[in-house]
Design a protein around this motif. Structure first.
Motif, PDB file in Angstrom:
ATOM      1  N   VAL A   1     -46.135 -61.561  -9.757  1.00  0.00           N
ATOM      2  CA  VAL A   1     -46.579 -62.942  -9.944  1.00  0.00           C
ATOM      3  C   VAL A   1     -47.502 -63.367  -8.803  1.00  0.00           C
ATOM      4  N   ALA A   2     -47.122 -63.015  -7.570  1.00  0.00           N
ATOM      5  CA  ALA A   2     -47.909 -63.422  -6.401  1.00  0.00           C
ATOM      6  C   ALA A   2     -49.302 -62.804  -6.428  1.00  0.00           C
ATOM      7  N   PHE A   3     -49.371 -61.489  -6.718  1.00  0.00           N
ATOM      8  CA  PHE A   3     -50.661 -60.809  -6.663  1.00  0.00           C
ATOM      9  C   PHE A   3     -51.495 -61.019  -7.923  1.00  0.00           C
ATOM     10  N   ALA A   4     -50.958 -61.747  -8.876  1.00  0.00           N
ATOM     11  CA  ALA A   4     -51.739 -62.126 -10.048  1.00  0.00           C
ATOM     12  C   ALA A   4     -52.371 -63.502  -9.888  1.00  0.00           C
ATOM     13  N   ARG A   5     -52.041 -64.198  -8.820  1.00  0.00           N
ATOM     14  CA  ARG A   5     -52.557 -65.550  -8.611  1.00  0.00           C
ATOM     15  C   ARG A   5     -53.865 -65.505  -7.816  1.00  0.00           C
ATOM     16  N   PRO A   6     -54.925 -66.079  -8.353  1.00  0.00           N
ATOM     17  CA  PRO A   6     -56.222 -66.060  -7.653  1.00  0.00           C
ATOM     18  C   PRO A   6     -56.187 -66.744  -6.292  1.00  0.00           C
ATOM     19  N   ASP A   7     -55.398 -67.836  -6.165  1.00  0.00           N
ATOM     20  CA  ASP A   7     -55.369 -68.548  -4.883  1.00  0.00           C
ATOM     21  C   ASP A   7     -54.752 -67.691  -3.788  1.00  0.00           C
TER      22      ASP A   7
ATOM     23  N   ALA B   1     -56.823 -66.254  -0.491  1.00  0.00           N
ATOM     24  CA  ALA B   1     -56.316 -66.522   0.856  1.00  0.00           C
ATOM     25  C   ALA B   1     -56.148 -65.227   1.647  1.00  0.00           C
ATOM     26  N   ILE B   2     -55.640 -64.179   0.974  1.00  0.00           N
ATOM     27  CA  ILE B   2     -55.484 -62.878   1.632  1.00  0.00           C
ATOM     28  C   ILE B   2     -56.849 -62.328   2.038  1.00  0.00           C
ATOM     29  N   LYS B   3     -57.801 -62.396   1.122  1.00  0.00           N
ATOM     30  CA  LYS B   3     -59.150 -61.888   1.397  1.00  0.00           C
ATOM     31  C   LYS B   3     -59.782 -62.606   2.584  1.00  0.00           C
ATOM     32  N   LEU B   4     -59.645 -63.925   2.616  1.00  0.00           N
ATOM     33  CA  LEU B   4     -60.233 -64.701   3.709  1.00  0.00           C
ATOM     34  C   LEU B   4     -59.563 -64.373   5.039  1.00  0.00           C
ATOM     35  N   SER B   5     -58.247 -64.265   5.049  1.00  0.00           N
ATOM     36  CA  SER B   5     -57.527 -63.953   6.290  1.00  0.00           C
ATOM     37  C   SER B   5     -57.915 -62.579   6.824  1.00  0.00           C
ATOM     38  N   LEU B   6     -58.030 -61.598   5.936  1.00  0.00           N
ATOM     39  CA  LEU B   6     -58.445 -60.256   6.358  1.00  0.00           C
ATOM     40  C   LEU B   6     -59.869 -60.265   6.894  1.00  0.00           C
ATOM     41  N   GLN B   7     -60.748 -60.998   6.218  1.00  0.00           N
ATOM     42  CA  GLN B   7     -62.141 -61.087   6.660  1.00  0.00           C
ATOM     43  C   GLN B   7     -62.240 -61.717   8.048  1.00  0.00           C
ATOM     44  N   VAL B   8     -61.552 -62.828   8.233  1.00  0.00           N
ATOM     45  CA  VAL B   8     -61.590 -63.523   9.520  1.00  0.00           C
ATOM     46  C   VAL B   8     -60.981 -62.656  10.618  1.00  0.00           C
TER      47      VAL B   8
ATOM     48  N   ARG C   1     -59.130 -71.942   3.089  1.00  0.00           N
ATOM     49  CA  ARG C   1     -57.677 -71.777   3.185  1.00  0.00           C
ATOM     50  C   ARG C   1     -57.334 -70.327   3.485  1.00  0.00           C
ATOM     51  N   THR C   2     -56.949 -70.076   4.718  1.00  0.00           N
ATOM     52  CA  THR C   2     -56.438 -68.757   5.069  1.00  0.00           C
ATOM     53  C   THR C   2     -54.993 -68.647   4.572  1.00  0.00           C
ATOM     54  N   LEU C   3     -54.417 -67.468   4.713  1.00  0.00           N
ATOM     55  CA  LEU C   3     -53.063 -67.258   4.201  1.00  0.00           C
ATOM     56  C   LEU C   3     -52.030 -68.143   4.890  1.00  0.00           C
ATOM     57  N   PRO C   4     -52.046 -68.294   6.221  1.00  0.00           N
ATOM     58  CA  PRO C   4     -51.087 -69.217   6.849  1.00  0.00           C
ATOM     59  C   PRO C   4     -51.239 -70.662   6.378  1.00  0.00           C
ATOM     60  N   ILE C   5     -52.476 -71.125   6.160  1.00  0.00           N
ATOM     61  CA  ILE C   5     -52.676 -72.482   5.653  1.00  0.00           C
ATOM     62  C   ILE C   5     -52.153 -72.588   4.223  1.00  0.00           C
ATOM     63  N   TRP C   6     -52.365 -71.554   3.431  1.00  0.00           N
ATOM     64  CA  TRP C   6     -51.823 -71.541   2.065  1.00  0.00           C
ATOM     65  C   TRP C   6     -50.297 -71.668   2.104  1.00  0.00           C
TER      66      TRP C   6
END
Length: 268
Positions: free
Chosen positions: A54-60, A64-71, A216-221
Motif C-alpha cells: 500500500v505504501a509503495f503504491a502511493r504517489p505521494d 517524498a522518497i525520491k526527493l529525500s534521496l535526491q537532496v 515535501r521530503t520524507l520526514p515532512i511527509w
C-alpha cells in the motif's frame, strides 16, 4: 588483580538503558507488520506485508522518497568536496583567522536546528531566492560539511608526513602525491563521512521545514501524517524505512572507523 569485566548490575543497567531507548522503535517495526489498520491494537492480531504494498503504491510516498534521496545525495556530494578542501587547507599551516574559520565550519552542527533554519530562510529571502529543492540542499550541506570535515581532518592529522615527503623526494608532483598517497589514506574517512552526512540529511526535518517551501521530503511527509490517524499503518512502514536508511549508513561508518585509535590515518 582488577577485573576488566563489568559487574552484573552494570551490565543489566546498560541493557535496560538500551531497551528503554529502542523500545519505541521496536513498536514501530512491530506495527508495520500488523494486520489491523487501527492506530493502536495491542497485541498485534497477525503478520502481514500488505501495508508495504500500500505504501509503495502511493504517489505521494514515492515522490517524498525520491526527493529525500535526491537532496541527501546532492548535499553529501557538496559536503564531500567542501569538507575535504577545507580540511586540507586547515590541518597543517597556522595563519591569522584559522580558529575563526574552524569555528564557522563547526558552528552549524552545534547550533539548534531552528536557529539554523531561521537564519537560512532570512538569507534566502534577502537574496530573493524562493524556497525549493535548491534551498533544501544548501541548508543540508551547511551541517553535512561539518561531518566530512571532522572525519577528514582527523585522518589527515594521523597521516604520516614522511609518506608525503618521500613521494615528493621521489619525483612525484602535487597531483600524483594526492592521487597515490593522500587519497588512499583518506578513502575510509571520506566514505564514513559521506555515509554519516547522507544519513543526517535524509532524516533532517527542522532545517528542512524552514527551507522546503512547498516541497515535501520524507520526514515532512511523516510529520504531516500525524493528523491522519487512518494512515497509521502506512506511516509506520515509511517510518521504518527512514530508520533503516539512516541506521545502516551510521553502522557502516562505525565499522569503517572502529578500532583505529592507535593506527596512523585513523578517522576516529
Amino acid at each position: 588483580m582488577h577485573s576488566e569485566k563489568a559487574s552484573t548490575g552494570l551490565r543489566l543497567a546498560a541493557w535496560g538503558g538500551l531497551l528503554f531507548l529502542h523500545f519505541p522503535i521496536l513498536i514501530i517495526f512491530l506495527y508495520a507488520f500488523n494486520t489491523e489498520d487501527a492506530a493502536f491494537s495491542f497485541p498485534p492480531k497477525g503478520f502481514t506485508l500488505k501495508w508495504f504494498a500500500v505504501a509503495f503504491a502511493r504517489p505521494d510516498v514515492l515522490e517524498a522518497i525520491k526527493l529525500s534521496l535526491q537532496v541527501a545525495c546532492l548535499a553529501t556530494l557538496i559536503a564531500l568536496v567542501l569538507g575535504t578542501l577545507a580540511s586540507a587547507a586547515l590541518y597543517r599551516r597556522s595563519f591569522f583567522g584559522k580558529e575563526s574559520i574552524s569555528l564557522m565550519l563547526i558552528l552549524p552542527i552545534a547550533l539548534p536546528g531552528i536557529i539554523t533554519g531561521i537564519a537560512l530562510l532570512s538569507a534566502f529571502k534577502a537574496l530573493g531566492i524562493e524556497p525549493g529543492v535548491f534551498t533544501i540542499v544548501v541548508g543540508h550541506a551547511t551541517f553535512c560539511v561539518v561531518i566530512v570535515y571532522n572525519n577528514v581532518i582527523a585522518r589527515l592529522r594521523r597521516t604520516s608526513q614522511s609518506l608525503i615527503e618521500a613521494s615528493m623526494d621521489l619525483g612525484a608532483d602535487g597531483w600524483q602525491t594526492f592521487r597515490y598517497i593522500i587519497l588512499p589514506n583518506l578513502g575510509s574517512a571520506l566514505l564514513a563521512g559521506g555515509m554519516l552526512a547522507f544519513a543526517l540529511s535524509f532524516d533532517e526535518i527542522i532545517v528542512t521545514t524552514f527551507t522546503a517551501g512547498h516541497e515535501r521530503t520524507l520526514p515532512i511527509w511523516l510529520l504531516n501524517q500525524l493528523s491522519r490517524p487512518r494512515d497509521v499503518p502506512v506511516t509506520n512502514v515509511v517510518a521504518m524505512l527512514v530508520m533503516l536508511v539512516t541506521m545502516l549508513p551510521i553502522l557502516g561508518a562505525y565499522y569503517l572507523t572502529r578500532g583505529g585509535e592507535s593506527v596512523a590515518g585513523s578517522g576516529k
